[in-house]
Scaffold this active site. Structure first.
Site, mmCIF file in Angstrom:
data_model
loop_
_atom_site.group_PDB
_atom_site.id
_atom_site.type_symbol
_atom_site.label_atom_id
_atom_site.label_comp_id
_atom_site.label_asym_id
_atom_site.label_seq_id
_atom_site.Cartn_x
_atom_site.Cartn_y
_atom_site.Cartn_z
ATOM 1 N N GLY A 1 0.725 -1.038 -0.397
ATOM 2 C CA GLY A 1 0.558 -0.261 -0.058
ATOM 3 C C GLY A 1 0.884 1.183 0.175
ATOM 4 O O GLY A 1 2.228 1.408 0.438
ATOM 5 N N GLN B 1 2.553 10.051 1.497
ATOM 6 C CA GLN B 1 4.256 10.007 2.269
ATOM 7 C C GLN B 1 4.692 9.654 0.687
ATOM 8 O O GLN B 1 5.590 9.529 0.729
ATOM 9 C CB GLN B 1 4.121 7.977 1.915
ATOM 10 C CG GLN B 1 2.894 7.292 2.993
ATOM 11 C CD GLN B 1 3.494 5.788 3.190
ATOM 12 O OE1 GLN B 1 1.980 5.617 2.356
ATOM 13 N NE2 GLN B 1 4.002 5.029 3.509
ATOM 14 N N HIS C 1 -4.509 1.383 7.755
ATOM 15 C CA HIS C 1 -2.975 1.579 7.750
ATOM 16 C C HIS C 1 -3.032 2.916 6.537
ATOM 17 O O HIS C 1 -2.367 3.954 7.257
ATOM 18 C CB HIS C 1 -2.080 0.182 7.269
ATOM 19 C CG HIS C 1 -0.679 1.196 7.211
ATOM 20 N ND1 HIS C 1 0.355 1.033 8.451
ATOM 21 C CD2 HIS C 1 -0.069 1.564 7.048
ATOM 22 C CE1 HIS C 1 1.469 1.071 8.011
ATOM 23 N NE2 HIS C 1 1.710 1.684 7.089
ATOM 24 N N GLU C 2 -3.386 2.419 5.820
ATOM 25 C CA GLU C 2 -3.840 3.946 4.712
ATOM 26 C C GLU C 2 -4.553 4.903 4.444
ATOM 27 O O GLU C 2 -4.130 5.599 4.530
ATOM 28 C CB GLU C 2 -3.246 3.412 3.080
ATOM 29 C CG GLU C 2 -2.741 2.184 2.727
ATOM 30 C CD GLU C 2 -1.537 2.686 2.644
ATOM 31 O OE1 GLU C 2 -1.396 3.898 2.821
ATOM 32 O OE2 GLU C 2 -0.129 1.393 3.096
ATOM 33 N N HIS D 1 -3.174 7.423 7.494
ATOM 34 C CA HIS D 1 -1.924 8.385 6.729
ATOM 35 C C HIS D 1 -2.866 8.844 6.376
ATOM 36 O O HIS D 1 -1.895 10.450 6.604
ATOM 37 C CB HIS D 1 -1.127 7.091 5.254
ATOM 38 C CG HIS D 1 0.463 6.236 6.162
ATOM 39 N ND1 HIS D 1 1.395 7.218 6.353
ATOM 40 C CD2 HIS D 1 0.519 5.029 5.153
ATOM 41 C CE1 HIS D 1 1.833 6.251 6.718
ATOM 42 N NE2 HIS D 1 1.857 4.981 5.823
#
Ligand code: K1U
Ligand code: ZN
Length: 173
Positions: A46, A51, A137-138, A141
């Site tokens: 991912g 990021q 998790h993404e 972010h």
């Protein structure tokens, strides 16, 4: 397509909430293609906009790890968790912005996620297993949250200090 550099923790951009996508432009489509290439190259399962320093609510993922199974590259714009299971699961997580550090994180085992696709259509899907862990998790972010934020302050500080050292060493090269 271009492989973009991935920001390393600590970086203020990784702690900021990303902005909603309001228009699907050619630039955004190009960024999505770059993000998929960057994720496969890393390699990872991912990658989220912040990021690569893109402060938009965009994430890409592909949790197919079996080389015998066809890849499933996904691009999610403005993703929202519309349902989360009460049942939780523990998965060892890593992060391309915190290389070489891994920790068990507890999250809802299954989630339904709604998002806008690059063609402008609304999508909704149920995710379980690694897909559920990865999409959460993404989305974290996109909200300026990292997997180390689920750890004790002591463990988080230890990892942050090691990452600061790694960044100093890389800057000297
Ligand atoms: O967001 C990221 O930093 C990517 C991250 C996603 C993720 C991994 C594991 C659990 C939850 C979320 C990664 O892809 S880390 C690398 C990784 O897990 C992996 C790399 C190669 C093959 C399979 C997995
Ligand atoms: Zn990550």
């Amino acid at each position: 397509m271009t492989i973009r550099s991935i920001l390393l923790h600590p970086d203020p951009r990784l702690k900021k909430r990303a902005d909603p996508v309001t228009e699907v432009t050619d630039d955004l489509r190009a960024a999505a293609a770059d993000m998929l290439e960057t994720m496969y190259d890393a390699p990872g399962v991912g990658l989220a906009g912040p990021q690569i320093g893109l402060m938009k609510r965009i994430l890409v993922m592909d949790c197919i790890k079996d080389p015998e199974v066809a890849p499933r590259p996904m691009v999610l714009l403005n993703p929202v968790v519309s349902w989360a299971s009460e049942a939780t699961s523990v998965h060892e997580e890593g992060c391309l912005s915190i290389p070489e550090h891994f920790a068990d994180v507890t999250r809802p085992a299954e989630v339904r996620v709604r998002w806008l696709a690059l063609d402008g259509t609304e999508q909704e899907e149920h995710f379980a297993g690694l897909w559920a862990t990865c999409v959460q998790h993404e989305i974290d972010h996109l909200n300026g949250r990292l997997f180390i934020d689920y750890l004790t302050p002591l463990k988080r500080q230890l990892i942050t200090r090691k990452m600061e050292k790694l960044k100093r060493e890389r800057a000297r090269l």
